[in-house]
Design a protein around this motif. Structure first.
Motif, PDB file in Angstrom:
ATOM      1  N   THR A 182      38.234  23.286  42.563  1.00  0.00           N
ATOM      2  CA  THR A 182      37.325  24.077  41.726  1.00  0.00           C
ATOM      3  C   THR A 182      37.631  25.565  41.854  1.00  0.00           C
ATOM      4  N   ALA A 183      37.833  26.020  43.074  1.00  0.00           N
ATOM      5  CA  ALA A 183      38.094  27.441  43.318  1.00  0.00           C
ATOM      6  C   ALA A 183      39.384  27.908  42.653  1.00  0.00           C
ATOM      7  N   ALA A 184      40.287  26.979  42.394  1.00  0.00           N
ATOM      8  CA  ALA A 184      41.566  27.344  41.794  1.00  0.00           C
ATOM      9  C   ALA A 184      41.479  27.519  40.278  1.00  0.00           C
ATOM     10  N   GLN A 185      40.326  27.174  39.665  1.00  0.00           N
ATOM     11  CA  GLN A 185      40.187  27.276  38.218  1.00  0.00           C
ATOM     12  C   GLN A 185      39.773  28.691  37.796  1.00  0.00           C
ATOM     13  N   GLU A 186      39.967  28.990  36.516  1.00  0.00           N
ATOM     14  CA  GLU A 186      39.564  30.280  35.966  1.00  0.00           C
ATOM     15  C   GLU A 186      38.047  30.420  36.003  1.00  0.00           C
ATOM     16  N   ASP A 187      37.572  31.652  36.010  1.00  0.00           N
ATOM     17  CA  ASP A 187      36.131  31.909  36.109  1.00  0.00           C
ATOM     18  C   ASP A 187      35.343  31.338  34.929  1.00  0.00           C
TER      19      ASP A 187
END
Length: 396
Positions: free
Chosen positions: A99-104
């Motif tokens: 999840t943290a690796a996805q765009e905002d």
């Protein structure tokens, strides 16, 4: 980033819904796939499983024999809980990393079969449950090659439809074929998921409709409140002394605007201001505001609060953060309890609401127009009732 949980019983069609969401633009994280990854060969997860259940759960190549392990845990609730204690934390950690690796501005959907069992729904902005009739689920599982008795055991080992429904914001019924469920998913995407994500990206709450509209008392209102309250509790922690359902939707049988009113009691409003960013990440946005002063307590400063809304267009809410023992905090609870206890009070308020609705057609004008009734009727009558019944606001 909008975080969505997708759940449903085995054979209900979660994978079909997940595939459609991915096609529409969501980034989908499959908890089942992660559960396999974290116990793959040469992982600490597999080592932990072997340590607990013995080398007999491995196949000839040293990989996990999932069918053998399943036979052990599905017939033993304690063993299943021990296996989950090994797998679930690792799955959650890996999901957080992805999840943290996805765009905002991404829409991230986590396919979580055991959402109800693990109590994880409040960590997501939206929780979706996929349901299908039990017999249809059994047919699907047998068609996949599963023994019917084994399929029944697997269904019964999971949470019930009612338990999943209780923690989810949306229920998608999947019993009418592929085309129909894909149509429903696309509608949910367009009408709720994308606008929700847009509100989060812009940092705005979903605004109430300005056109005044009352609906009949809805038995789903308490559950909608609980979903919102659970999300608020996760963010506020001990800063929330208590979280209450207030206003007309908290009184059974009373027509109301389809907006959930919530009061969060805090020791000081500074606690709310310190959590402004965390509340925003959870989908709650607001500002400083004041309630209208009432007789005997005319000092406006005593009626200060923080007034927030939620970003979900499918669950409109007003969140009132008020200090403990402030007049606004007390009156919100008193007014609710007075209406719940006194049929005549409910009838009088419903009549007043109806009369005002016949005169004005905007929510803003309605809010202004009913204030004189609160000063003239609700405030004195509710306070007299409190004296007669020795009512006092609950502390915690």
């Amino acid at each position: 980033m909008l975080k969505v949980a997708l759940t449903g019983g085995i054979g209900a069609g979660k994978s079909t819904v997940a595939a459609k969401l991915a096609q529409l633009g969501a980034y989908v994280i499959d908890a089942d796939a992660l559960a396999r990854d974290v116990v793959a060969q040469d992982t600490d997860g597999l080592a932990a499983v072997v340590s607990r259940f013995g080398p007999g759960v491995l196949d000839a190549e040293g990989a996990l024999d999932r069918a053998r392990l399943a036979r052990i845990v599905f017939n033993d609730a304690h063993a299943r809980a021990e296996l989950e204690a090994i797998i679930h934390p690792r799955v959650r950690q890996r999901a957080r990393e992805l999840t943290a690796a996805q765009e905002d501005d991404a829409i991230v959907v986590q396919d979580i079969p055991l959402l109800a069992e693990t109590g994880g729904a409040p960590s997501f902005h939206l929780a979706i449950d996929v349901e299908a009739p039990r017999e249809l689920r059994l047919e699907r599982l047998v068609e996949r090659g599963m023994d019917r008795a084994d399929a029944l055991r697997r269904i019964d080992a999971q949470a019930s439809d009612a338990e999943r429904r209780e923690v989810c914001d949306v229920v998608l019924h999947n019993g009418e074929g592929l085309e129909e469920i894909e149509r429903r998913v696309a509608m949910l995407w367009d009408e709720r998921i994308v606008p929700f994500a847009d509100n989060l990206r812009l940092g705005t709450k979903e605004k109430r409709p300005e056109k005044l509209q009352f609906v009949e008392s809805d038995p789903a209102w308490p559950r909608r409140f609980e979903h919102l309250a659970a999300r608020l509790r996760r963010v506020m922690g001990p800063s929330a002394v208590r979280i209450d359902h207030v206003g007309s939707t908290a009184v059974a049988g009373l027509p109301a605007k389809d907006i959930i009113d919530i009061q969060v009691t805090v020791v000081t409003l500074k606690a709310v201001d310190m959590l402004e960013n965390a509340l925003g990440e959870a989908g709650f946005f607001g500002r400083a505001a004041f309630d209208d002063p009432k007789p005997e307590q005319p000092d406006v400063s005593e009626w200060e609060k923080r007034f927030y809304g939620y970003a979900d267009p499918g669950n409109l809410a007003h969140v009132h953060f008020r200090p403990i023992d402030s007049p606004g905090q007390r009156f919100a609870l008193l007014f609710r309890d007075w209406l719940r206890a006194e049929p005549q009070a409910r009838a009088d308020y419903a009549q007043e609401k109806g009369m005002l609705a016949a005169k004005v057609d905007s929510a803003t004008a309605y809010a202004d127009a009913k204030e004189p009734w609160f000063v003239r009727e609700a405030w004195p009558r509710a306070n007299r009732w409190a004296e007669q019944t020795a009512w006092h606001p609950p502390v915690c």
